[in-house]
Design an enzyme around this catalytic site. Structure first.
Site, PDB file in Angstrom:
ATOM      1  N   HIS A  27       0.723  -9.836  39.255  1.00 28.84           N
ATOM      2  CA  HIS A  27       2.014  -9.541  38.624  1.00 28.84           C
ATOM      3  C   HIS A  27       1.828  -9.708  37.109  1.00 28.84           C
ATOM      4  O   HIS A  27       1.103 -10.613  36.683  1.00 28.84           O
ATOM      5  CB  HIS A  27       3.093 -10.565  39.037  1.00 28.84           C
ATOM      6  CG  HIS A  27       3.812 -10.268  40.309  1.00 28.84           C
ATOM      7  ND1 HIS A  27       4.195 -11.284  41.163  1.00 28.84           N
ATOM      8  CD2 HIS A  27       4.259  -9.109  40.860  1.00 28.84           C
ATOM      9  CE1 HIS A  27       4.840 -10.748  42.202  1.00 28.84           C
ATOM     10  NE2 HIS A  27       4.887  -9.435  42.042  1.00 28.84           N
TER      11      HIS A  27
ATOM     12  N   CYS B 107       7.696 -17.547  37.917  1.00 31.39           N
ATOM     13  CA  CYS B 107       7.973 -16.918  39.213  1.00 31.39           C
ATOM     14  C   CYS B 107       9.238 -17.478  39.857  1.00 31.39           C
ATOM     15  O   CYS B 107       9.929 -16.773  40.589  1.00 31.39           O
ATOM     16  CB  CYS B 107       6.823 -17.157  40.188  1.00 31.39           C
ATOM     17  SG  CYS B 107       5.265 -16.462  39.664  1.00 31.39           S
TER      18      CYS B 107
HETATM   19  N1  ARG Z   1       3.460 -15.272  47.155  1.00 32.61           N
HETATM   20  C1  ARG Z   1       4.235 -14.494  46.240  1.00 32.61           C
HETATM   21  C2  ARG Z   1       3.741 -13.066  46.243  1.00 32.61           C
HETATM   22  O1  ARG Z   1       2.565 -12.847  46.378  1.00 32.61           O
HETATM   23  C3  ARG Z   1       4.183 -15.083  44.871  1.00 32.61           C
HETATM   24  C4  ARG Z   1       5.079 -14.400  43.898  1.00 32.61           C
HETATM   25  C5  ARG Z   1       4.978 -14.968  42.524  1.00 32.61           C
HETATM   26  N2  ARG Z   1       5.947 -14.417  41.670  1.00 32.61           N
HETATM   27  C6  ARG Z   1       5.722 -13.946  40.450  1.00 32.61           C
HETATM   28  N3  ARG Z   1       6.739 -13.613  39.723  1.00 32.61           N
HETATM   29  N4  ARG Z   1       4.507 -13.766  39.997  1.00 32.61           N
HETATM   30  O2  ARG Z   1       4.501 -12.135  46.125  1.00 32.61           O
END
Ligand code: ARG
Length: 266
Positions: free
Chosen positions: A165, A259
């Site tokens: 991300h 996150c």
């Molecule tokens: N386990 C989640 C996923 O893989 C973690 C999300 C983390 N969020 C973020 N904004 N980077 O989607």
């Protein structure tokens, strides 16, 4: 500029690592939910002590990643662009977050046509929205967001699966500058970042590897994973008040302070 922020968070009541959709997640090793809840409470308390407003969305049983509120939407100018998750495991979170906004009087709410994971991949600055792609959010969603918000959206390509991300590789320091880890981006996107932000804070591989870039700035205070020591020093040198937090349990799912935090911009 410091101003009171409005955040949406989701208590990790059903948090778990029971599937793997990014390289941080190991279902065999799992995660300690009570510890995650304590760490998350600490983060929420930090925001409240800084004077920010924190709203909560009710967690849903069976959605262990719902604590990562940043992925739930992108909200700019009071307009809400909903999320559409790349992985089926998180699919129901999109509508759940949209319903929260609809129930709170937000009238300009867009159900997305294209796959996008909200503020995980869209980071809003004063004059531009930076948008990640490569692992989750698809480029047509960048276009969809640009049309919806009437704000320029700049596409950045992520190339390292650990930084799946945009918010794992870059964070806004204020409305006009950012900190980032160059190794997470394609050569072209790195060049774009150099042009746009000649004064950026450049993070090391070590600071990126503890999710140090998954930080939240209110323009003056920066809430950041405690292990990102090099980055912390540089941010202090630049005059920021750095507030280290321990979110190590949530990192087992690939998440950090940002996150867990969806900013509602009115
Ligand atoms: N386990 C989640 C996923 O893989 C973690 C999300 C983390 N969020 C973020 N904004 N980077 O989607």
């Amino acid at each position: 500029m410091t101003r009171v922020r409005h955040y949406l968070m989701c208590r990790p009541d059903y948090f778990a690592v029971e599937y793997a959709i990014n390289p941080w997640m190991d279902p065999e090793a799992g995660a300690d939910r009570s510890r995650a809840i304590r760490q998350w409470e600490g983060l929420k308390a930090v925001y409240e002590e800084l004077g920010h407003r924190v709203d909560l969305i009710e967690p849903i049983d069976g959605l262990p990643d719902m604590v990562f509120a940043a992925n739930g939407a992108l909200v700019v100018d009071g307009k809400v662009y909903g999320a559409r998750f790349a992985n089926a495991e998180r699919g129901p979170e999109g509508p759940a977050y949209l319903t929260w906004f609809l129930g709170r009087g937000f009238s300009e709410v867009k159900e997305p046509e294209h796959v996008n994971e909200g503020e995980g991949d869209f980071l809003s600055l004063d004059h531009v929205i930076l948008a990640g792609t490569g692992f989750r959010t698809r480029p047509p969603a960048h276009h969809e967001a640009q049309e919806f918000f009437g704000r320029p959206v700049v596409t950045l390509r992520l190339v390292d699966p650990r930084y799946y991300h945009l918010d794992t590789a870059l964070f806004p320091l204020d409305g006009g500058n950012v900190a980032y880890y160059p190794g997470a981006f394609s050569p072209g996107s790195r060049a774009v970042l150099e042009r746009m932000f000649p004064d950026a804070v450049i993070a090391s591989a070590e600071d990126a590897a503890v999710l140090g870039l998954n930080a939240v700035s209110d323009g003056r205070h920066i809430v950041i994973n405690a292990e990102a020591g090099g980055l912390e020093l540089e941010l202090k040198r630049r005059g920021y008040d750095v507030i280290p937090v321990d979110l190590s349990e949530l990192r087992k799912a690939g998440g950090g302070p940002k996150c867990c935090t969806l900013e509602i911009r009115s």
